[in-house]
Design a protein around this motif. Structure first.
Motif, PDB file in Angstrom:
ATOM      1  N   GLY A  13     114.661  36.601  95.121  1.00 10.61           N
ATOM      2  CA  GLY A  13     114.825  38.006  94.766  1.00 10.61           C
ATOM      3  C   GLY A  13     113.640  38.788  95.294  1.00 10.61           C
ATOM      4  O   GLY A  13     112.506  38.326  95.261  1.00 10.61           O
ATOM      5  N   ARG A  15     111.608  42.661  95.452  1.00 11.76           N
ATOM      6  CA  ARG A  15     111.510  43.992  94.851  1.00 11.76           C
ATOM      7  C   ARG A  15     110.450  44.790  95.596  1.00 11.76           C
ATOM      8  O   ARG A  15     109.337  44.326  95.802  1.00 11.76           O
ATOM      9  CB  ARG A  15     111.138  43.888  93.367  1.00 11.76           C
ATOM     10  N   GLU A 320     116.810  42.904  91.888  1.00  8.75           N
ATOM     11  CA  GLU A 320     117.296  43.625  93.056  1.00  8.75           C
ATOM     12  C   GLU A 320     117.901  44.972  92.654  1.00  8.75           C
ATOM     13  O   GLU A 320     117.751  45.966  93.370  1.00  8.75           O
ATOM     14  CB  GLU A 320     118.313  42.775  93.806  1.00  8.75           C
ATOM     15  N   SER A 323     115.143  47.248  92.033  1.00 12.01           N
ATOM     16  CA  SER A 323     114.531  47.611  93.313  1.00 12.01           C
ATOM     17  C   SER A 323     115.331  48.701  93.996  1.00 12.01           C
ATOM     18  O   SER A 323     114.782  49.659  94.540  1.00 12.01           O
ATOM     19  CB  SER A 323     114.444  46.364  94.213  1.00 12.01           C
TER      20      SER A 323
END
Length: 330
Positions: A13, A15, A320, A323
């Motif tokens: 993942g 960010r 995500e 983000s």
């Protein structure tokens, strides 16, 4: 064996937070991995028979108290006695299973030393400590045929606590980090409420005279609709964490629960006042279906804790999503 770690999930993942156009990321890339594919969460150490029995019997007891109060109000003495005895017996066995899993009775008593509103286990212990004596008083007064005012008060009080007793175990398990339980925290109490209702109706259909089981038959249908409907909604909301319910032992138990609950409710409607054999068959199916549902929930939760992907992937997706929200801000 290769010396490289085996991640629970491929990829990572990421960010990036930006405060303005052209600004560099201020938070480094985040990666989620499970060391050599080992579980991230500690596997629940509860004994399957004890805790699954605790979950199932609590639902049976709480819903039976409601059925007992309704039977008293509508002058169905045999149904009322069956439900009162069922509630007292079920909650006694439920407490025995809980104490056996804890190892020593003193551990249960220690939870009553304080009141902690933020702890489902603590509040549940107080709930059981208040509810169990009420069910025993209601059953004893009914069997003895004396102290009717005390028995009526105990029956009404137990009925008032019944919904909480039937559903608080759902709050208890979903308050953990176990993905298949925690993700269903909005729907699992409704699943347990329906499951408790079908179990109480099943016991009444097996043990009470057919001419007095009208409320139990109606409870069977309403409970089955609530249980199966809420469970399907929960699975849709769970997303990836619903997978354990469709694999291995939980899947087999869930299919059995669905067939037994739906079939038992249908038989209960068809049994009517004259079908004693059908009523017993329907009640047995409903009791077995309710138990199978609780076992499926228990084992699916354990499976989701053992596989790190059910912890890692949702974390990555949430990261995500945050983000994207951050990058989209002006």
């Amino acid at each position: 064996m290769s010396g490289a770690p085996r991640d629970a999930v491929e990829g990572a993942g990421r960010r990036r937070r930006r405060r303005g156009r052209g600004e560099q990321a201020v938070v480094p890339d985040a990666e989620f991995a499970s060391y050599y594919g080992r579980p991230i969460l500690k596997r629940p150490r509860w004994r399957p028979l004890d805790i699954a029995g605790y979950l199932a019997l609590g639902g049976l007891a709480g819903a039976s108290s409601l059925l007992a109060a309704g039977a008293d109000a509508t002058a169905r003495p045999a149904l009322a006695r069956t439900a009162k005895l069922g509630a007292a017996g079920a909650i006694s066995l439920s407490l025995a299973a809980l104490v056996h899993d804890l190892g020593r009775p003193s551990r249960f008593l220690n939870m009553l030393r304080v009141v902690k509103p933020t702890s489902p286990m603590n509040l549940g212990s107080w709930l059981l400590a208040g509810y169990a004596p009420l069910t025993m008083a209601a059953a004893a007064a009914d069997v003895a045929g004396r102290y009717r005012a005390v028995g009526a008060a105990a029956t009404a009080s137990a009925a008032a606590l019944g919904p909480a007793v039937a559903t608080y175990t759902a709050v208890l398990v979903s308050d953990t980090a176990v993905p298949a339980w925690h993700g269903g925290r909005r729907d699992l109490p409704f699943v347990f409420a329906g499951s408790g209702a079908t179990a109480a109706a099943g016991l009444a259909l097996v043990a009470a005279p057919a001419e007095e089981t009208g409320p139990a038959r109606r409870m069977a249908v309403l409970g089955a609709v609530l249980e199966l409907g809420a469970f399907q909604l929960m699975k849709r909301r769970l997303g990836l964490a619903a997978e354990p319910y469709e694999e291995g032992r939980p899947r087999a138990m869930l299919r059995a629960a669905e067939a037994l609950t739906a079939g038992g409710a249908a038989l209960a409607v068809c049994a009517g006042r004259r079908g004693r054999a059908r009523a017993v068959l329907a009640g047995t199916a409903l009791l077995a279906g309710s138990t199978a549902m609780r076992l499926a929930v228990f084992h699916a939760g354990v499976a989701s804790a053992e596989d790190p992907k059910y912890t890692v992937v949702p974390q990555r997706e949430r990261l995500e999503a945050r983000s994207r929200d951050g990058d989209g801000r002006p």
